[in-house]
Design an enzyme around this catalytic site. Structure first.
Site, PDB file in Angstrom:
ATOM      1  N   VAL A 181      -5.337  -3.087   0.678  1.00 30.82           N
ATOM      2  CA  VAL A 181      -6.317  -2.334   1.485  1.00 30.82           C
ATOM      3  C   VAL A 181      -7.385  -3.336   2.028  1.00 30.82           C
ATOM      4  O   VAL A 181      -7.897  -4.200   1.529  1.00 30.82           O
ATOM      5  CB  VAL A 181      -7.096  -1.218   0.925  1.00 30.82           C
ATOM      6  CG1 VAL A 181      -8.147  -0.688   1.919  1.00 30.82           C
ATOM      7  CG2 VAL A 181      -6.295  -0.119   0.455  1.00 30.82           C
TER       8      VAL A 181
ATOM      9  N   ASP B  39       0.541   3.255   8.055  1.00 34.60           N
ATOM     10  CA  ASP B  39      -0.214   2.607   7.319  1.00 34.60           C
ATOM     11  C   ASP B  39      -1.593   2.850   6.773  1.00 34.60           C
ATOM     12  O   ASP B  39      -1.909   2.492   5.889  1.00 34.60           O
ATOM     13  CB  ASP B  39       0.001   1.084   7.948  1.00 34.60           C
ATOM     14  CG  ASP B  39      -0.599  -0.085   7.589  1.00 34.60           C
ATOM     15  OD1 ASP B  39      -0.036  -0.618   6.331  1.00 34.60           O
ATOM     16  OD2 ASP B  39      -1.538  -0.556   7.878  1.00 34.60           O
TER      17      ASP B  39
ATOM     18  N   GLY C 115      -6.341  -6.121   3.586  1.00 29.57           N
ATOM     19  CA  GLY C 115      -5.852  -7.761   3.553  1.00 29.57           C
ATOM     20  C   GLY C 115      -6.914  -8.450   2.746  1.00 29.57           C
ATOM     21  O   GLY C 115      -7.053  -8.375   1.645  1.00 29.57           O
TER      22      GLY C 115
ATOM     23  N   LYS D  53      -3.828   3.296   3.327  1.00 29.96           N
ATOM     24  CA  LYS D  53      -4.838   2.806   2.596  1.00 29.96           C
ATOM     25  C   LYS D  53      -5.794   3.637   2.632  1.00 29.96           C
ATOM     26  O   LYS D  53      -6.583   3.512   1.700  1.00 29.96           O
ATOM     27  CB  LYS D  53      -5.170   1.594   3.765  1.00 29.96           C
ATOM     28  CG  LYS D  53      -4.222   0.549   3.937  1.00 29.96           C
ATOM     29  CD  LYS D  53      -4.346  -0.464   5.170  1.00 29.96           C
ATOM     30  CE  LYS D  53      -3.482  -1.398   5.234  1.00 29.96           C
ATOM     31  NZ  LYS D  53      -3.378  -2.168   6.619  1.00 29.96           N
TER      32      LYS D  53
ATOM     33  N   LYS E  58       0.882  -1.113  -0.008  1.00 24.91           N
ATOM     34  CA  LYS E  58       0.163  -0.119   0.124  1.00 24.91           C
ATOM     35  C   LYS E  58       0.904   0.862   0.138  1.00 24.91           C
ATOM     36  O   LYS E  58       0.495   2.361  -0.486  1.00 24.91           O
ATOM     37  CB  LYS E  58      -0.955  -0.143   1.322  1.00 24.91           C
ATOM     38  CG  LYS E  58      -0.364  -0.317   2.613  1.00 24.91           C
ATOM     39  CD  LYS E  58      -0.306  -1.797   2.918  1.00 24.91           C
ATOM     40  CE  LYS E  58       0.669  -1.922   4.094  1.00 24.91           C
ATOM     41  NZ  LYS E  58       0.676  -3.318   4.460  1.00 24.91           N
TER      42      LYS E  58
ATOM     43  N   GLY F 234       2.777 -11.810  13.053  1.00 27.40           N
ATOM     44  CA  GLY F 234       3.071 -11.648  11.642  1.00 27.40           C
ATOM     45  C   GLY F 234       2.058 -10.491  11.212  1.00 27.40           C
ATOM     46  O   GLY F 234       2.121 -10.391   9.891  1.00 27.40           O
TER      47      GLY F 234
ATOM     48  N   GLY G 284      -1.943 -10.794   7.979  1.00 22.63           N
ATOM     49  CA  GLY G 284      -1.657 -12.072   8.049  1.00 22.63           C
ATOM     50  C   GLY G 284      -1.414 -12.803   6.603  1.00 22.63           C
ATOM     51  O   GLY G 284      -1.995 -12.282   5.633  1.00 22.63           O
TER      52      GLY G 284
ATOM     53  N   ILE H 100     -10.039  -8.991   2.667  1.00 20.94           N
ATOM     54  CA  ILE H 100     -11.597  -8.339   2.348  1.00 20.94           C
ATOM     55  C   ILE H 100     -11.459  -7.845   1.131  1.00 20.94           C
ATOM     56  O   ILE H 100     -10.647  -6.749   0.794  1.00 20.94           O
ATOM     57  CB  ILE H 100     -11.710  -7.052   3.404  1.00 20.94           C
ATOM     58  CG1 ILE H 100     -11.667  -7.725   4.820  1.00 20.94           C
ATOM     59  CG2 ILE H 100     -13.021  -6.662   2.864  1.00 20.94           C
ATOM     60  CD1 ILE H 100     -12.072  -6.276   5.790  1.00 20.94           C
TER      61      ILE H 100
HETATM   62  N1  HSE Z   1       0.818  -4.030   9.229  1.00 25.58           N
HETATM   63  C1  HSE Z   1      -0.581  -4.091   8.585  1.00 25.58           C
HETATM   64  C2  HSE Z   1      -1.543  -4.335   9.641  1.00 25.58           C
HETATM   65  C3  HSE Z   1      -0.520  -5.182   7.628  1.00 25.58           C
HETATM   66  O1  HSE Z   1      -1.118  -4.696  10.765  1.00 25.58           O
HETATM   67  O2  HSE Z   1      -2.960  -4.228   9.320  1.00 25.58           O
HETATM   68  C4  HSE Z   1      -1.574  -5.206   6.670  1.00 25.58           C
HETATM   69  O3  HSE Z   1      -1.634  -4.279   5.873  1.00 25.58           O
END
Ligand code: HSE
Length: 336
Positions: free
Chosen positions: A133, A202, A135, A206, A106, A188, A303, A137
């Site tokens: 954006v 982050d 993950g 997004k 992203k 992770g 994940g 979904i």
């Molecule tokens: N580090 C991000 C989170 C990963 O925790 O959502 C997914 O974009």
């Protein structure tokens, strides 16, 4: 159904790269049966060949030279999962070499949005970034596909698994911030440098992508007023609960007349709002469209396998278009 081979070059075999590789390996036969396309990751750009991985990846697939992917005439799709700042430049090179590109990065999409999309159009290749954006979904595909008859009024999102996990654990189990952050990293979903997660950067990346697709406006991530969760205390959480609310890191963008308002910040959400029920690493996007009214998309926003699911969804869409020779009408699918 006739079988058609589509070869893929994968950049990056870290957490998400491995999740993508596994998603394909575990479902390859089913994907072939459903689509008639036989996908294979033939080359992997990755320095860390010897890292312990829980599946066997043949050593001969590894290379440390990106041109081994870009100049391979048999590779049609390049997946960008290096997770590095200048990944956009790699993606540009891939597209200049005629490769379709899929990414979950992203930060790279948000930083070089116009440049990357123009490169896709110029080279008549597809650029897809569903996994960037939310993950797993499928929010971008829905917003630009099934919901495209709408004008959007508002989008609200819980778009970061790490921070939602931290806030949930602090709220529900009275745990402290540092311990929960370590836990999120071990699972992770935190970025290697968690600053981008906890400071809201982050989420701003997004939201910048969502704004482009939902409102057709380009707002750079650094133009979005952004506050992370590092200043949220246990006392704030208790005080919010006394007011009947949970604190969530909310990305929001809404039309106020002709003006678009947007922000990323810890926000008190009433217990009765559907977003208050989104816990741990789950993400949700709450959209209001002028025809569909209110909708919420909910799922795992981070994940390896959930993100791998979204990456492979894009790869399969491209593979199906390649096989139908329909790439020309799918340039930059998933975007205005
Ligand atoms: N580090 C991000 C989170 C990963 O925790 O959502 C997914 O974009």
């Amino acid at each position: 159904m006739a079988s058609n081979k589509v070869k893929i070059g994968l950049m990056g075999l870290g957490n998400i790269g491995l999740g993508t590789y596994k998603t394909l390996e575990m479902n390859r036969e089913a994907i072939l049966a459903a689509t008639g396309v036989d996908f294979e990751i033939t080359k992997i750009l990755e320095r860390d060949v010897d890292r312990e991985r829980d599946i066997v990846v043949p050593r001969e697939k590894f290379t440390q030279d990106a041109d081994d992917l870009f100049k391979d005439p048999e590779i049609q799709i390049v997946i960008g999962l290096l997770g590095i700042k200048n990944e956009g430049d790699f993606m540009l090179r891939a597209m200049e070499n005629g490769k379709h590109v899929v990414t979950a990065n992203k930060a790279a999409i948000a930083a070089q949005y116009d440049e990357l999309r123009e490169a896709a159009i110029r080279n008549n290749v597809m650029l897809r970034y569903e996994a960037s954006v939310g993950g797993g979904i499928p929010i971008l595909t829905c917003l630009t596909g099934a919901l495209q008859a709408n004008q959007y009024q508002e989008v609200l999102g819980i778009l970061n698994g790490t921070t939602n996990y931290i806030l949930t654990q602090m709220t529900d189990y009275d745990l402290n911030y540092e311990d929960v952050l370590k836990d999120a990293q071990a699972k992770g979903f935190a970025e290697p440098d968690p600053t981008a997660d906890v400071e809201g950067i982050d989420v701003a990346n997004k939201l910048s992508i969502l704004i482009s697709l939902v409102f057709g406006e380009r707002v750079r991530p650094d133009e979005i007023p952004t506050t992370g969760i590092t200043g949220v205390t246990k006392e704030d959480i208790v005080a919010a609960a006394e007011r009947g609310c949970k604190i969530k890191l909310i990305a929001s963008a809404r039309k106020n007349g002709d003006k678009l308002e947007y922000s990323v910040k810890p926000t008190e959400i009433p217990f009765t709002h559907p977003l208050a029920g989104v816990s741990n690493e789950f993400n949700a996007v709450y959209v209001t469209g002028n025809a569909v009214d209110e909708l919420m998309f909910y799922g795992r926003g981070a994940g390896p396998l959930p993100t791998g699911s979204a990456v492979m969804g894009d790869v399969i869409e491209i593979g199906k278009a390649i096989v139908k020779n329909a790439a020309y009408d799918l340039v930059v699918a998933g975007g205005k």
